[in-house]
Design a protein around this motif. Structure first.
Motif, PDB file in Angstrom:
ATOM      1  N   GLU A 349      28.777  13.416   6.350  1.00 53.06           N
ATOM      2  CA  GLU A 349      29.680  14.388   5.755  1.00 53.06           C
ATOM      3  C   GLU A 349      30.231  15.335   6.819  1.00 53.06           C
ATOM      4  O   GLU A 349      29.645  15.508   7.887  1.00 53.06           O
ATOM      5  CB  GLU A 349      28.943  15.186   4.668  1.00 53.06           C
ATOM      6  CG  GLU A 349      28.341  14.328   3.575  1.00 53.06           C
ATOM      7  CD  GLU A 349      29.387  13.514   2.835  1.00 53.06           C
ATOM      8  OE1 GLU A 349      30.514  14.031   2.640  1.00 53.06           O
ATOM      9  OE2 GLU A 349      29.090  12.366   2.449  1.00 53.06           O
ATOM     10  N   GLY A 350      31.353  15.948   6.504  1.00 53.78           N
ATOM     11  CA  GLY A 350      31.922  16.954   7.382  1.00 53.78           C
ATOM     12  C   GLY A 350      33.083  16.422   8.209  1.00 53.78           C
ATOM     13  O   GLY A 350      33.228  15.215   8.438  1.00 53.78           O
ATOM     14  N   ARG A 351      33.916  17.355   8.659  1.00 57.19           N
ATOM     15  CA  ARG A 351      35.099  17.003   9.417  1.00 57.19           C
ATOM     16  C   ARG A 351      34.748  16.367  10.761  1.00 57.19           C
ATOM     17  O   ARG A 351      35.447  15.466  11.238  1.00 57.19           O
ATOM     18  CB  ARG A 351      35.954  18.254   9.630  1.00 57.19           C
ATOM     19  CG  ARG A 351      37.256  17.977  10.367  1.00 57.19           C
ATOM     20  CD  ARG A 351      38.110  19.229  10.454  1.00 57.19           C
ATOM     21  NE  ARG A 351      39.343  18.964  11.176  1.00 57.19           N
ATOM     22  CZ  ARG A 351      40.426  18.403  10.641  1.00 57.19           C
ATOM     23  NH1 ARG A 351      40.419  18.049   9.354  1.00 57.19           N
ATOM     24  NH2 ARG A 351      41.515  18.187  11.351  1.00 57.19           N
ATOM     25  N   ALA A 352      33.660  16.816  11.393  1.00 58.25           N
ATOM     26  CA  ALA A 352      33.288  16.304  12.707  1.00 58.25           C
ATOM     27  C   ALA A 352      32.941  14.819  12.661  1.00 58.25           C
ATOM     28  O   ALA A 352      33.046  14.120  13.678  1.00 58.25           O
ATOM     29  CB  ALA A 352      32.113  17.102  13.268  1.00 58.25           C
ATOM     30  N   ARG A 354      34.425  12.613  10.586  1.00 61.30           N
ATOM     31  CA  ARG A 354      35.486  11.917   9.857  1.00 61.30           C
ATOM     32  C   ARG A 354      35.827  10.567  10.485  1.00 61.30           C
ATOM     33  O   ARG A 354      35.932   9.556   9.788  1.00 61.30           O
ATOM     34  CB  ARG A 354      36.734  12.797   9.803  1.00 61.30           C
ATOM     35  CG  ARG A 354      37.896  12.174   9.025  1.00 61.30           C
ATOM     36  CD  ARG A 354      39.012  13.195   8.825  1.00 61.30           C
ATOM     37  NE  ARG A 354      39.494  13.677  10.112  1.00 61.30           N
ATOM     38  CZ  ARG A 354      40.487  13.095  10.798  1.00 61.30           C
ATOM     39  NH1 ARG A 354      41.068  11.999  10.336  1.00 61.30           N
ATOM     40  NH2 ARG A 354      40.881  13.597  11.958  1.00 61.30           N
ATOM     41  N   ARG A 357      32.982   8.154   9.960  1.00 53.29           N
ATOM     42  CA  ARG A 357      32.901   7.791   8.544  1.00 53.29           C
ATOM     43  C   ARG A 357      33.974   6.772   8.178  1.00 53.29           C
ATOM     44  O   ARG A 357      33.725   5.802   7.446  1.00 53.29           O
ATOM     45  CB  ARG A 357      33.031   9.051   7.697  1.00 53.29           C
ATOM     46  CG  ARG A 357      32.857   8.838   6.205  1.00 53.29           C
ATOM     47  CD  ARG A 357      32.770  10.148   5.446  1.00 53.29           C
ATOM     48  NE  ARG A 357      33.962  10.973   5.629  1.00 53.29           N
ATOM     49  CZ  ARG A 357      34.001  12.109   6.322  1.00 53.29           C
ATOM     50  NH1 ARG A 357      32.903  12.557   6.916  1.00 53.29           N
ATOM     51  NH2 ARG A 357      35.129  12.801   6.433  1.00 53.29           N
ATOM     52  N   GLN A 358      35.183   6.956   8.695  1.00 51.38           N
ATOM     53  CA  GLN A 358      36.269   6.019   8.403  1.00 51.38           C
ATOM     54  C   GLN A 358      35.975   4.635   8.976  1.00 51.38           C
ATOM     55  O   GLN A 358      36.212   3.615   8.323  1.00 51.38           O
ATOM     56  CB  GLN A 358      37.581   6.566   8.958  1.00 51.38           C
ATOM     57  CG  GLN A 358      38.113   7.778   8.233  1.00 51.38           C
ATOM     58  CD  GLN A 358      39.351   8.355   8.893  1.00 51.38           C
ATOM     59  OE1 GLN A 358      39.702   7.980  10.014  1.00 51.38           O
ATOM     60  NE2 GLN A 358      40.040   9.264   8.190  1.00 51.38           N
TER      61      GLN A 358
END
Length: 593
Positions: A349-352, A354, A357-358
């Motif tokens: 989770e979280g923007r860092a 991203r 995760r993608q």
């Protein structure tokens, strides 16, 4: 005799030889000084011990200085024998009647006194030179000498045949001419009437003689290669120590590599594992076992290194071990950082996260799945298939790894290791990762392979699957990933306000990353936002760092040294498969970037 006086005398011999090497080098490049030295050496005046002229003598003096600094007994014997004969010759020359060939010139007395002082230092410092050489050095040097003479004689005779301006010289004449030039620099008078060659041919033959002399001296004074490698009994003792203290160091399990030797502390509660590479006793990671017993194992390891004139060094030591080693005289240099991920702190989770995760979701949508299981749970036929795929996917012919690679995938003794297998949507195996145990609830990355034609991001997908599901599959709490060499340079060098020196250093490392994946490993690890644990290179003398660096690169598989055919290798083989598992493969290491 006081130990301090012996040490001063021993250092005196080293500095004498260094000074003589410098003077010989000056004689090579400065014509007036060369003429003076030649006049004294070939005339009625004496020159101090080892002072002649020529590059070969300069290199020989420097080589002897290095050997004496390492306190090699063979070097002391060589200098004592040759220096004693020189000193005796000078004394007899001065004692002869006044009408003898030798003048009682002041320079003769100076040379005799300097040579005598050198001999006195040798006698006083005799007990300081205790480092042993290999027992086979003498006969190897003899074989090298005669083999080199034969080779040089044949090469020289071919050159003489091609460029001789006179006639009547047979093979024996040409061969004798070349051999005499290699040994004495001056050819035999018997062949001068039938042989006349250009000066460059004579220079080339003389150069072969100089190289041969230096090679013979190197072989005669080289350090032993090392003792018996890890035995099944040693490995069993190490495994017992790892069962009790294995959670201390993520690299602990790699101590069971069977191309290492081991020294246990007097109590048997700790051990240092190492390998001798190019005259360097190279340990890896922290000592195994109880930290209170580490000093006992370290002292014995250092004593063995000094006994055989090996340069002691440790690669990949933690800060805790570095402090203990520093108390025994070793200095530290930061190598880089180890990436450690705690499972209870990891999240996608979280923007860092991203981008990670993608990539993870993309591979997952493509139908890839990961299977996690212990090696002991893999049937024999399936393990054979995994080994075949791992070998085919290896990048290059040379296996890499020493401090952070096991080098024996599928060994029955490593049943607690963990295998990750990644299959595509059709069930075809596309990648695999292997981890070694780090205590009861940790893993350390050992081997990483994938099909080059498979989807990008498979390794990241597998690591995340392990971090998210490892606690359920193998009761996992922490994972050690790849080691990032010089991580702090890349991190600080990219920040705003980084100085020119740091930016230059980062640029140099980035250039070499084209071949050795230095920066890419850092970035591959950084995406998991790990805890960075520094690792250090430990050494005794700063002057040994280049030598240690080369030995480390050889051990890790980045540099492959030329070797003799297997028939002539003096290698201690491990017995066939035993309770401890199968022998180590001939290829070195196990990790693959």
């Amino acid at each position: 005799m006081p130990a301090k006086l012996r040490s001063v005398a021993a250092h005196g011999t080293v500095w004498y030889l260094r000074l003589i090497a410098l003077l010989n080098l000056v004689a090579v490049v400065v014509s007036p000084f060369r003429t003076t030295v030649r006049h004294h050496s070939e005339g009625e005046y004496f020159t101090p011990y080892m002072l002649t002229l020529g590059l070969a003598t300069a290199v020989l003096s420097l080589f002897l200085a290095v050997a004496m600094r390492r306190r090699k007994r063979a070097a002391w014997i060589f200098n004592f024998g040759l220096g004693g004969l020189t000193f005796l010759f000078y004394v007899l020359g001065l004692a002869l009647p006044g009408d003898s060939h030798y003048d009682r010139h002041g320079f003769n007395y100076v040379s005799t006194v300097l040579t005598g002082l050198f001999m006195l230092c040798l006698v006083v410092g005799r007990k300081e030179f205790t480092s042993k050489g290999d027992r086979s050095n003498f006969w190897t040097a003899v074989a090298t000498f005669f083999g080199g003479l034969l080779f040089g004689g044949l090469v020289g005779s071919v050159l003489v045949e091609m460029f001789n301006t006179l006639s009547g010289a047979g093979f024996g004449d040409r061969f004798r001419y070349a051999v005499f030039r290699m040994i004495t620099v001056t050819p035999s008078d018997r062949v001068l009437d039938v042989i006349n060659v250009p000066s460059w041919v004579n220079t080339f033959i003389n150069a072969m003689g100089a190289v041969l002399i230096l090679l013979v001296i190197y072989v005669a004074f080289r350090s032993p290669r090392g003792k018996e490698l890890l035995t099944p009994e040693d490995e069993q003792k190490l495994r017992e120590l790892l069962e009790r203290q294995g959670d201390r160091d993520s690299l602990g399990y790699f101590a069971t590599r069977r191309d290492k030797a081991v020294i246990f502390s007097p109590t048997g509660k700790a051990a240092v594992t190492y390998r001798v590479v190019g005259g360097v006793s190279l340990a890896s990671g922290d000592p195994i076992g109880d930290p209170e017993a580490w000093p006992g194992a370290i002292e014995l390891w250092l004593a063995e290194a000094r006994e055989h004139a090996w340069a002691p060094a440790v690669t990949g030591a933690s800060e805790e071990a570095g402090v203990i080693y520093a108390r025994h005289g070793l200095d530290a240099l930061e190598l880089g950082d180890e990436a450690i991920v705690e499972l209870d702190e990891f999240s996608l989770e979280g923007r860092a996260m991203r981008v990670v995760r993608q990539a993870y979701n993309r591979v997952k949508r493509a139908g890839y799945t990961v299977r996690i299981r212990r090696h002991e749970a893999i049937p024999e036929e399936e393990m054979a298939e995994l080994l075949d795929k791992a070998d085919r996917w290896r990048d290059g012919q040379t296996e890499r790894g020493f401090s952070m690679a096991l080098g024996r995938l599928g060994d029955p003794a490593d049943g607690r290791c963990v295998m990750l297998e990644c299959h595509d949507a059709d069930g075809e195996l596309r990648a695999l990762l292997s981890f070694v145990p780090w205590g009861d609830k940790g893993l350390s990355l050992d081997l990483m392979r994938r099909d080059r034609e498979s989807e990008n991001g498979l390794v990241e997908f597998m690591v995340i699957e392990l971090l998210e599901k490892g606690g359920e599959e193998v009761q996992l709490e922490r994972v050690s990933l790849n080691f990032a060499m010089f991580r702090s340079v890349f991190e600080r060098g990219s920040r705003l306000g980084a100085g020119p020196v740091l930016r230059l250093w980062r640029g140099v490392l980035g250039f070499f990353s084209r071949w050795w994946q230095i920066e890419s490993l850092y970035r591959a690890n950084a995406k998991y936002r790990p805890i960075w644990e520094p690792r250090y290179l430990l050494f005794e003398k700063s002057s040994e760092i280049p030598r240690i660096g080369i030995a480390n690169a050889r051990a890790e598989g980045f540099i492959t040294a030329p070797s003799l055919p297997t028939l002539f290798r003096r290698r201690h083989r491990r017995p066939p498969a035993s309770a401890a598992g199968a022998p180590l493969p001939t290829a070195e290491g196990g990790g693959d970037g």
